[in-house]
Design a protein around this motif. Structure first.
Motif, mmCIF file in Angstrom:
data_model
loop_
_atom_site.group_PDB
_atom_site.id
_atom_site.type_symbol
_atom_site.label_atom_id
_atom_site.label_comp_id
_atom_site.label_asym_id
_atom_site.label_seq_id
_atom_site.Cartn_x
_atom_site.Cartn_y
_atom_site.Cartn_z
ATOM 1 N N ARG A 146 -21.882 -45.807 58.636
ATOM 2 C CA ARG A 146 -22.671 -45.260 58.383
ATOM 3 C C ARG A 146 -22.913 -44.430 56.930
ATOM 4 O O ARG A 146 -24.287 -44.389 56.451
ATOM 5 C CB ARG A 146 -23.949 -44.691 59.497
ATOM 6 N N TRP A 147 -21.859 -43.874 56.559
ATOM 7 C CA TRP A 147 -21.329 -43.068 55.440
ATOM 8 C C TRP A 147 -20.953 -43.487 54.440
ATOM 9 O O TRP A 147 -20.947 -43.184 53.090
ATOM 10 C CB TRP A 147 -21.712 -41.190 56.200
ATOM 11 N N LEU A 148 -19.818 -43.373 55.198
ATOM 12 C CA LEU A 148 -18.257 -43.420 53.562
ATOM 13 C C LEU A 148 -18.106 -44.535 53.600
ATOM 14 O O LEU A 148 -17.736 -44.938 52.283
ATOM 15 C CB LEU A 148 -17.496 -43.329 54.174
ATOM 16 N N VAL A 149 -18.849 -46.214 54.382
ATOM 17 C CA VAL A 149 -18.466 -47.718 53.694
ATOM 18 C C VAL A 149 -19.425 -47.865 52.734
ATOM 19 O O VAL A 149 -19.429 -48.312 51.367
ATOM 20 C CB VAL A 149 -18.463 -48.968 54.752
ATOM 21 N N PRO A 150 -20.957 -46.886 52.906
ATOM 22 C CA PRO A 150 -21.890 -47.203 51.632
ATOM 23 C C PRO A 150 -21.451 -47.040 50.538
ATOM 24 O O PRO A 150 -21.828 -47.737 49.166
ATOM 25 C CB PRO A 150 -22.947 -47.100 52.745
ATOM 26 N N ARG A 151 -20.582 -46.119 50.604
ATOM 27 C CA ARG A 151 -20.278 -45.244 49.230
ATOM 28 C C ARG A 151 -19.615 -45.752 48.639
ATOM 29 O O ARG A 151 -19.238 -45.300 46.929
ATOM 30 C CB ARG A 151 -20.206 -44.004 49.292
ATOM 31 N N LEU A 152 -18.429 -46.585 49.412
ATOM 32 C CA LEU A 152 -16.832 -47.056 48.753
ATOM 33 C C LEU A 152 -16.761 -47.605 46.858
ATOM 34 O O LEU A 152 -16.460 -46.824 46.082
ATOM 35 C CB LEU A 152 -16.187 -47.904 49.189
ATOM 36 N N PRO A 153 -18.138 -48.430 46.964
ATOM 37 C CA PRO A 153 -17.954 -48.703 45.392
ATOM 38 C C PRO A 153 -18.252 -48.243 44.278
ATOM 39 O O PRO A 153 -18.072 -48.112 43.434
ATOM 40 C CB PRO A 153 -19.464 -49.273 45.141
ATOM 41 N N GLY A 154 -18.813 -46.726 44.587
ATOM 42 C CA GLY A 154 -19.136 -45.461 43.818
ATOM 43 C C GLY A 154 -17.344 -44.875 43.430
ATOM 44 O O GLY A 154 -17.617 -44.505 42.788
ATOM 45 N N LEU A 155 -16.529 -44.603 44.373
ATOM 46 C CA LEU A 155 -15.582 -44.202 44.360
ATOM 47 C C LEU A 155 -14.973 -44.815 43.494
ATOM 48 O O LEU A 155 -13.811 -44.387 42.940
ATOM 49 C CB LEU A 155 -15.067 -44.037 45.710
ATOM 50 N N GLN A 156 -14.963 -46.246 43.744
ATOM 51 C CA GLN A 156 -13.837 -47.229 42.862
ATOM 52 C C GLN A 156 -14.581 -47.744 41.843
ATOM 53 O O GLN A 156 -13.571 -47.485 41.131
ATOM 54 C CB GLN A 156 -14.077 -49.102 43.942
ATOM 55 N N ARG A 157 -16.121 -47.571 41.565
ATOM 56 C CA ARG A 157 -16.164 -47.370 39.297
ATOM 57 C C ARG A 157 -15.812 -45.810 39.623
ATOM 58 O O ARG A 157 -15.431 -46.079 38.277
ATOM 59 C CB ARG A 157 -17.999 -47.196 39.733
ATOM 60 N N LEU A 158 -15.316 -44.846 39.668
ATOM 61 C CA LEU A 158 -15.508 -43.853 39.279
ATOM 62 C C LEU A 158 -13.391 -43.673 38.866
ATOM 63 O O LEU A 158 -13.664 -42.560 38.430
ATOM 64 C CB LEU A 158 -15.949 -42.175 40.176
ATOM 65 N N MET A 188 -25.785 -40.340 59.975
ATOM 66 C CA MET A 188 -25.526 -40.902 60.552
ATOM 67 C C MET A 188 -27.311 -42.224 59.807
ATOM 68 O O MET A 188 -27.421 -43.472 59.511
ATOM 69 C CB MET A 188 -26.460 -41.352 62.057
ATOM 70 N N LEU A 189 -27.914 -41.173 59.042
ATOM 71 C CA LEU A 189 -29.355 -41.657 58.166
ATOM 72 C C LEU A 189 -29.151 -42.000 56.508
ATOM 73 O O LEU A 189 -30.430 -41.726 56.258
ATOM 74 C CB LEU A 189 -31.000 -40.577 59.339
ATOM 75 N N SER A 190 -28.537 -40.366 56.548
ATOM 76 C CA SER A 190 -28.607 -40.603 54.978
ATOM 77 C C SER A 190 -27.960 -41.436 53.850
ATOM 78 O O SER A 190 -28.301 -41.476 52.441
ATOM 79 C CB SER A 190 -27.408 -39.377 54.578
ATOM 80 N N THR A 191 -27.348 -42.650 54.023
ATOM 81 C CA THR A 191 -27.239 -43.913 53.689
ATOM 82 C C THR A 191 -27.831 -45.071 53.587
ATOM 83 O O THR A 191 -28.370 -45.841 52.249
ATOM 84 C CB THR A 191 -26.191 -43.877 53.032
#
Length: 320
Positions: A104-116, A258-261
């Motif tokens: 719910r939180w980490l996986v949706p943000r991983l593209p940002g980590l990969q770009r940075l 759970m609802l943040s992303t």
């Protein structure tokens, strides 16, 4: 400097990790007899048995577990130091993380980590509620426990639970409570605990390790017990309870991450009710002896920045 047979150390680590002489031999591209010879040589040098062998069963002795913890970490640090000097600092990291936090939180943000930080090669390991903090399990962790003095901890989130339901189910609640005639602009008055109990409650067992423990805690916050006759549907995991809520089956207790992303967060309505703090604090944990590794520190800083930006954590320092 008196050192043990150095060739035997990677062999010992492989046998302990794979729990098999034959699999270790296959991984190291040597014969099984060569593996046995190296383990015997190491045990002779140490004067301790490292493995118990009984037929096909193989397990570490207490001394073997203690030795593995130190040797595994040392071998990993040697590998990292060598990669730095060879210019191969790609920062391959294994992160052990709870399934709900990951999905719910980490996986949706991983593209940002990969770009940075394109040099970080991150592998996610699904963890249990109480993962063992060890290099054998992962390089770093998201955990709710701070029980290992060998690790450093950075606070990401203090958990609170609040009731939610689907958009359609909220309209059903409003109709049954006689609130469907209110204007869209008007703020809905708070629902009382008795009003909430008039609808099916979706409970997550794993939060408090007991049936309806989450709803008991929610009612206890206002010095109440769950009213008799309340219909409660039980789920082992918050992901399941939230999915049931999304399909209009009742009211679930969930938390902020759970609802943040996820884009489906708009499918849910947070009910006008109180929240309950569970006492769980989510930390990013890493071995203190590896604090100078660039990949770990880049990941730590990124996680903290994302937690602050997403409202999970305030901006104050939270390391332990």
């Amino acid at each position: 400097m008196k050192l043990p047979p150095l060739k035997a150390l990677p062999v010992f680590e492989a046998v302990a990790r794979l729990n098999s002489f034959s699999l270790a031999a296959e991984e190291l591209a040597v014969s099984q007899s060569a593996v046995s010879h190296q383990i015997k040589q190491l045990e002779t040098y140490l004067g301790e048995k490292l493995f118990w062998r009984s037929g096909r069963t193989l397990r570490l002795t207490d001394e073997g577990r203690q030795y593995l913890e130190a040797v595994g970490s040392a071998l990993l640090q040697i590998e990292r130091a060598s990669e730095q000097l060879l210019g191969r600092e790609e920062s391959r990291l294994r992160l052990s993380v709870f399934s709900s936090f990951a999905v719910r939180w980490l996986v949706p943000r991983l593209p940002g980590l990969q770009r940075l930080h394109p040099g970080i090669d991150l592998a996610l390991e699904m963890s249990s509620e109480n993962p063992v903090l060890s290099d054998r399990v992962a390089d770093c962790f998201i955990t709710i426990h701070r029980d290992s003095p060998a690790y450093s901890y950075e606070l990401l989130y203090v958990e609170r639970l609040f009731p939610v339901c689907s958009q359609d189910y909220w309209q059903k609640i409003r109709r049954e409570l006689g609130r469907d005639t209110e204007t869209v602009a008007a703020a809905d008055p708070a629902m009382t605990p008795d009003e909430v109990a008039g609808f099916p409650l979706l409970s997550t067992h794993s939060i408090f390790d007991k049936s309806a423990g989450d709803w008991e805690a929610w009612y206890r916050t206002v010095e109440r017990k769950i009213p008799e006759g309340t219909r409660i549907q039980h789920f082992s995991h918050m992901l399941l309870a939230l999915e049931a809520a999304r399909f209009h089956q009742g009211i679930a207790l969930t938390n902020d991450y759970m609802l943040s992303t996820r884009t489906d967060s708009a499918d849910f309505v947070r009910l006008p009710c109180h929240a309950v703090v569970t006492g769980d604090r989510f930390y990013f944990a890493w071995k203190t002896s590896r604090r100078r590794e660039r990949g770990i520190q880049l990941l730590r800083r990124w996680l903290v920045d994302e937690a602050i930006a997403g409202g999970l954590r305030g901006g104050a320092a939270g390391s332990g």
